[in-house]
Each structure stands twice: as C-alpha cells, then as structure tokens.
Design a protein around this motif. Structure first.
Motif, PDB file in Angstrom:
ATOM      1  N   GLY A 179      -8.332 -20.835   8.730  1.00  0.00           N
ATOM      2  CA  GLY A 179      -9.373 -20.430   9.619  1.00  0.00           C
ATOM      3  C   GLY A 179      -8.965 -19.434  10.735  1.00  0.00           C
ATOM      4  N   TRP A 180      -7.651 -18.783  10.325  1.00  0.00           N
ATOM      5  CA  TRP A 180      -7.059 -17.794  11.347  1.00  0.00           C
ATOM      6  C   TRP A 180      -7.681 -16.590  11.413  1.00  0.00           C
ATOM      7  CZ3 TRP A 180      -2.436 -18.205  14.192  1.00  0.00           C
ATOM      8  CH2 TRP A 180      -1.831 -19.355  14.212  1.00  0.00           C
ATOM      9  N   PHE A 181      -8.552 -16.157  10.447  1.00  0.00           N
ATOM     10  CA  PHE A 181      -9.162 -14.982  10.573  1.00  0.00           C
ATOM     11  C   PHE A 181     -10.659 -15.129  11.061  1.00  0.00           C
ATOM     12  CE2 PHE A 181      -5.750 -14.453   7.654  1.00  0.00           C
ATOM     13  CZ  PHE A 181      -5.442 -13.239   7.637  1.00  0.00           C
ATOM     14  N   GLU A 182     -10.953 -16.362  11.466  1.00  0.00           N
ATOM     15  CA  GLU A 182     -12.357 -16.505  12.156  1.00  0.00           C
ATOM     16  C   GLU A 182     -12.668 -15.985  13.538  1.00  0.00           C
ATOM     17  OE1 GLU A 182     -15.098 -17.382  10.201  1.00  0.00           O
ATOM     18  OE2 GLU A 182     -13.639 -17.564   8.336  1.00  0.00           O
ATOM     19  N   ARG A 183     -13.747 -15.489  13.747  1.00  0.00           N
ATOM     20  CA  ARG A 183     -13.721 -14.981  15.402  1.00  0.00           C
ATOM     21  C   ARG A 183     -14.221 -16.148  16.166  1.00  0.00           C
ATOM     22  NH1 ARG A 183     -12.750  -9.732  15.823  1.00  0.00           N
ATOM     23  NH2 ARG A 183     -12.088  -8.844  14.005  1.00  0.00           N
ATOM     24  N   GLU A 184     -13.656 -15.907  17.335  1.00  0.00           N
ATOM     25  CA  GLU A 184     -14.251 -16.807  18.612  1.00  0.00           C
ATOM     26  C   GLU A 184     -14.917 -16.133  19.534  1.00  0.00           C
ATOM     27  OE1 GLU A 184     -10.711 -18.957  20.188  1.00  0.00           O
ATOM     28  OE2 GLU A 184      -9.775 -19.014  18.122  1.00  0.00           O
ATOM     29  N   TRP A 185     -16.231 -16.787  19.883  1.00  0.00           N
ATOM     30  CA  TRP A 185     -17.087 -15.724  20.527  1.00  0.00           C
ATOM     31  C   TRP A 185     -16.920 -15.747  21.888  1.00  0.00           C
ATOM     32  CZ3 TRP A 185     -19.204 -12.721  17.271  1.00  0.00           C
ATOM     33  CH2 TRP A 185     -19.466 -13.237  16.029  1.00  0.00           C
ATOM     34  N   THR A 424      -6.612  -7.514   9.816  1.00  0.00           N
ATOM     35  CA  THR A 424      -7.944  -7.947   9.992  1.00  0.00           C
ATOM     36  C   THR A 424      -8.152  -9.283  10.655  1.00  0.00           C
ATOM     37  OG1 THR A 424      -7.922  -9.297   7.707  1.00  0.00           O
ATOM     38  CG2 THR A 424      -8.737  -6.838   7.751  1.00  0.00           C
ATOM     39  N   MET A 425      -6.900  -9.693  11.052  1.00  0.00           N
ATOM     40  CA  MET A 425      -6.822 -11.065  12.042  1.00  0.00           C
ATOM     41  C   MET A 425      -7.345 -10.621  13.497  1.00  0.00           C
ATOM     42  SD  MET A 425      -3.685 -13.840  12.801  1.00  0.00           S
ATOM     43  CE  MET A 425      -3.793 -14.161  11.122  1.00  0.00           C
ATOM     44  N   PRO A 426      -8.186 -11.275  14.139  1.00  0.00           N
ATOM     45  CA  PRO A 426      -8.525 -11.088  15.683  1.00  0.00           C
ATOM     46  C   PRO A 426      -7.324 -11.135  16.262  1.00  0.00           C
ATOM     47  CG  PRO A 426     -10.276 -12.767  14.603  1.00  0.00           C
ATOM     48  CD  PRO A 426      -9.135 -12.545  13.566  1.00  0.00           C
ATOM     49  N   ARG A 427      -7.169 -10.265  17.180  1.00  0.00           N
ATOM     50  CA  ARG A 427      -5.922 -10.036  17.952  1.00  0.00           C
ATOM     51  C   ARG A 427      -5.833 -11.154  18.919  1.00  0.00           C
ATOM     52  NH1 ARG A 427      -7.654  -6.676  23.109  1.00  0.00           N
ATOM     53  NH2 ARG A 427      -9.338  -5.686  22.559  1.00  0.00           N
ATOM     54  N   TYR A 428      -6.691 -12.065  19.397  1.00  0.00           N
ATOM     55  CA  TYR A 428      -6.306 -13.284  20.081  1.00  0.00           C
ATOM     56  C   TYR A 428      -5.729 -14.380  19.673  1.00  0.00           C
ATOM     57  CZ  TYR A 428     -11.014 -13.578  18.450  1.00  0.00           C
ATOM     58  OH  TYR A 428     -12.377 -13.360  17.961  1.00  0.00           O
TER      59      TYR A 428
END
Length: 499
Positions: A179-185, A424-428
C-alpha cells in the motif's frame, strides 16, 4: 494483432506488408486509453534523431539511430486518409527491439501509434524499458502491453538483466502490495492547503501598492507559492488514479503551465537521467555549462559562470511559462491554454504586473537550485546509461534539509532518489522509505548518496567554477540533439552555433 492487408512495400529486397485502415484503427483502439494512463502525450521528434557515442574523455562523435523513414506510399486502389499515421512504417532498416519484463518486442510497426510520441520508442531501441513502463503507466496501460508484437529474435550485445534490477522489481511489487502507493487524504489536504495559504497571503500583501516593503514581501511570498504550485503540479502529473486525473489541470489553472508540455520534458529526464543529449535538465547551456563544450557550442561568458549563475537560474519560470504556453498553442491543447489564460487573468487582476514578474524570478531561482543540485554533481552519461536502477543511484543524490521550512519548500525533491525509483509514489511516503533505499543499495552494491542542502549548493557552484577554467574541447558532445525544437534554450544554442 490486427489483420495486415492492403498492399505491400519493398525495403532492401524484403517485402513488408502495410497495415490496412482497419488495422490502423485497431492499433488506435489498442492504445487509445494509454494517454490517460501514462499522463503525458509527447510530440514526436524527427526521424533524424541520433544516438551519440562516447569516449573515455566523455566526448564523442555521433552514430545514427537504425531507423529511417520515407514519405508515405499510396496503397493500391486508394489514398491514405491520414499520412501521419503511416510515418515511420515504411523502409524499416532493422527491427526496433525493446525489452520489457524479460520479453523482447518488435515495435518498428507500432511506434507510430504510440500516444506519447515515437521518440519514446526510439530512445529504447535495443534497451530494457521495464522500469520506465512501470514508472509511467497504470496497471491498465501495462495490461495493454501484452498485445504488443513480440520479436522473433533478441538483439546482440545487450547485457542481461542484472540481479540488482531483478531484486528491485521484486521490491517494487512488495511496496505496491503493502500500500505504499496509496494516497492519504489528510496529507493531500495539507499540501494543497499550504499552497493556498501562501498564495492568498501573497495576494493580500500585494494590495499595499504604496509600500515598497510590502511589495517585496509579496514578491517573496508569491514566489514561494509559485514554487509550491510547481511541486503540486509535478505530483499530479506523476501520480496515477482518479484523484490525480482530476487534479492534473491544477498545473495550468494554478501553476500557469501546460501539464502535457511538462510531462514530455520531465518524463524524459526520469527515463534517461543525466544521459547527455537526451536529458534536458542537464542541457543548461549556453547559460551554464557542466562540461567543456565543443568550440562551436561555447560561450565567451562561460569563464564567469561561477559568479553569475544565479541570474540564468532566476529566469527558469519565465522561460518555462513561455515555452509551455507556446507548445500548448502550437499543439492546440485548448483546455490547457484556457487554464493558463484563466491563471493569468486572475493573478493580474489582483497582483501588480511587476510584483508578479518579480515573484516569477524569485520562484525561478529557488526552483532551479532545488531541481539541479541533486543531479548535476553526479555522474553524467555521455554514452548509453547503465540499467535503470544502477543509473539512478549513480546520477542522483538526496538532500538533507536542515529545518522544517526547507523540508516544506523542497516539496519532496529532497528525496530525489526515492522519487526517481518510484515516481508515482506519493511524496509524503518518501521519508519513511529513505532507510529502505539505503539498505537496498548496500545489499546490491549501489552507493546511496546524501548531503545537506547547503553542501549540495556549494558542490554545484564548484562545478560551475571548475568548468569555467577548462579549455573548449573539440568534438565534445552537445547537450541536446539537433531536433529542431523551438524552446528558448535550443534557439539560443542555435544562435551561438550560427554566429
């Protein structure tokens, strides 16, 4: 997989069947959604694009791509409705072989149908494109790859996939599954909200037109806001999924630049990082030189570049915005043109023009420093770069920010190696990944590099000063190929050569 019909053409004594209109349509259906999946649509480069060799002194002569094209041949019994579809499909000198996931594909006939432009296929002739495919395409786009035509043979002289690369592919899949590529709102909201707060503050400060101090403050804050907008546009262009698809117009409406233009330019940098003649991020001449140039490409000002380097860096966003809008208009990307015009109409309705221009120069300087220091001091590849994973470790250095403000201002670019390995991984997610990237490098004989932000800046200034003292090197490889591109950097370079 479409049926081939409607005539033949002769190439070097070999009869090559031409595709029918229906097969061209089938090819279009095959890749029709790839533009959305990949997030970019690059303009095709001329067929005369060359690959350039190297010498031990990092200089070289050129050798041509093994691909030529002739004008479209009219099939028997009718004319071609769209000649551009047929460009590059006749008179194939050799197969155009590309390796993806240990399978070789012959893309000589398919290259013209690639939605992001033929040059992306040409750049990977006789090379492995697996990591680039996964880095720029969605799962749906990768599934389409299964229908590409497989090659009948493997090219000679291509090294096998390294064990480090195989380990990387396994690791990447583990990260996807975890789940490393999932976004956190909450983090997405902070990123957008912090930009909006900085932009609003800058606009408010600019209203005090009678105060020079307030205008300088507005220039600084709006410059910071513009840099943050650039990082957000960068995030949404790289990102995959519905959220990034919806947010992609942020680049034109809030950043004033064409996302399509940016994708083409930036993804080339990601695919072949620090490869001279291809990566535009190291094509900073004639303003700044990273190696001793051929006399025909030299500039009398080079000997002073160690001192005036902040000036050309400050022009970054002015040049980018000009190039971006020009490309969008030329390619008739009207939604992006509309977004850019809305951006300028809104900003100039509230911000004095000189204040806005000053903000662009401040933002250009900050962004140029951040985007260049993590690559320019590392290896430059004057011939083909090594495999993707090794090349990223060799050409990229992380930055250790020294305070929370810098951590925010850098917009994730301080985690440059993590970003290049997983664009494509979210930067955070990158801060938590740093230790894993260092560990992977140690386990696979790859050098993980990191320096603090000020040390990185000093390293790059030292490079400018050193190159300023070098004599011109006849035969030195040019920083960009003669593609006929009309960006300002290419036009300035052409003017120097002509003079």
């Amino acid at each position: 997989r479409a049926t081939v019909s409607l005539g033949q053409c002769e190439s070097r004594g070999v009869m090559i069947p031409l595709p029918s209109k229906s097969s061209v349509a089938a090819a279009a259906v095959l890749v029709g959604n790839a533009a959305v999946c990949s997030g970019f649509a690059a303009p095709p480069l001329p067929m005369s694009t060359t690959r350039l060799g190297a010498s031990a002194a990092r200089q070289t002569a050129s050798r041509p791509l093994r691909m030529v094209a002739t004008p479209p041949i009219q099939p028997p019994g009718g004319s071609i409705e769209d000649p551009s579809v047929w460009e590059g499909t006749q008179n194939i000198d050799r197969e155009l072989l590309v390796r993806i996931d240990d399978t070789w594909y012959d893309l000589s006939r398919w290259r013209a149908a690639h939605p992001a432009g033929t040059h992306w296929i040409d750049m990977f002739q006789n090379r492995d494109a697996t990591e680039v495919m996964y880095g720029f395409h969605s799962t749906k786009g990768m599934d389409m790859m299964k229908r590409l035509p497989k090659a009948k043979r493997e090219p000679e002289g291509v090294p096998p996939v390294s064990q480090a690369t195989r380990n990387f592919r396994k690791w990447r899949q583990e990260l996807v599954d975890a789940g490393w590529f999932e976004r956190e709102w909450d983090k997405e909201l902070f990123n957008v909200g912090s930009w909006a707060a900085a932009f609003t503050l800058g606009v408010c400060l600019s209203q005090f037109t009678s105060s020079l101090a307030m205008q300088f403050a507005a220039v600084t804050v709006l410059g910071i806001a513009n840099t943050i907008a650039g990082w957000l546009s960068h995030d949404y262009t790289h990102g995959r999924g519905k959220f990034c698809e919806i947010m992609r117009p942020f680049g034109s409406f809030c950043g004033g630049m064409s996302p399509t233009w940016w994708s083409d330019k930036h993804n080339t940098h990601h695919a072949l990082t620090n490869e001279v003649g291809i990566d535009e991020d190291i094509a900073t001449d004639p303003a700044l030189f990273l190696w001793a140039p051929d006399p025909k490409n030299d500039s009398p000002a080079r000997k002073w570049q160690g001192y005036f380097w902040p000036i050309p860096m400050s022009f970054l966003f002015v040049l980018w915005r000009f190039d971006s809008l020009s490309v969008a208009i030329k390619r008739k990307l009207w939604p992006e043109v509309f977004g850019c015009l809305c951006h300028y109409a809104f900003v100039l309705s509230f911000v004095p023009p000189l204040t806005f221009l000053g903000a662009l120069f401040v933002s250009g300087f900050m962004t140029a420093v951040i985007t260049t220091v993590t690559h320019q001091g590392e290896e430059l590849f004057f011939d083909k770069s090594p495999d993707f994973v090794e090349a990223q470790y060799m050409s990229t250095r992380d930055a250790a920010c020294t305070n929370p403000f810098s951590e925010w201002l850098w917009g994730g670019m301080q985690y440059q190696l993590e970003h290049h390995l997983f664009p494509t991984m979210p930067r955070y997610k990158y801060p938590a990944l740093m230790a894993e990237v260092e560990k992977f490098g140690a386990e696979n004989g790859l050098d993980y590099r990191i320096s603090d932000e000020w040390e990185l800046l000093k390293m790059n200034i030292d490079i400018y000063k050193h190159v300023a003292t070098l004599p011109a090197a006849p035969g030195a490889k040019a920083s960009r190929p003669d593609t006929g591109k009309e960006d300002l950097g290419s036009l300035l370079q052409k003017k120097i050569v002509d003079n």
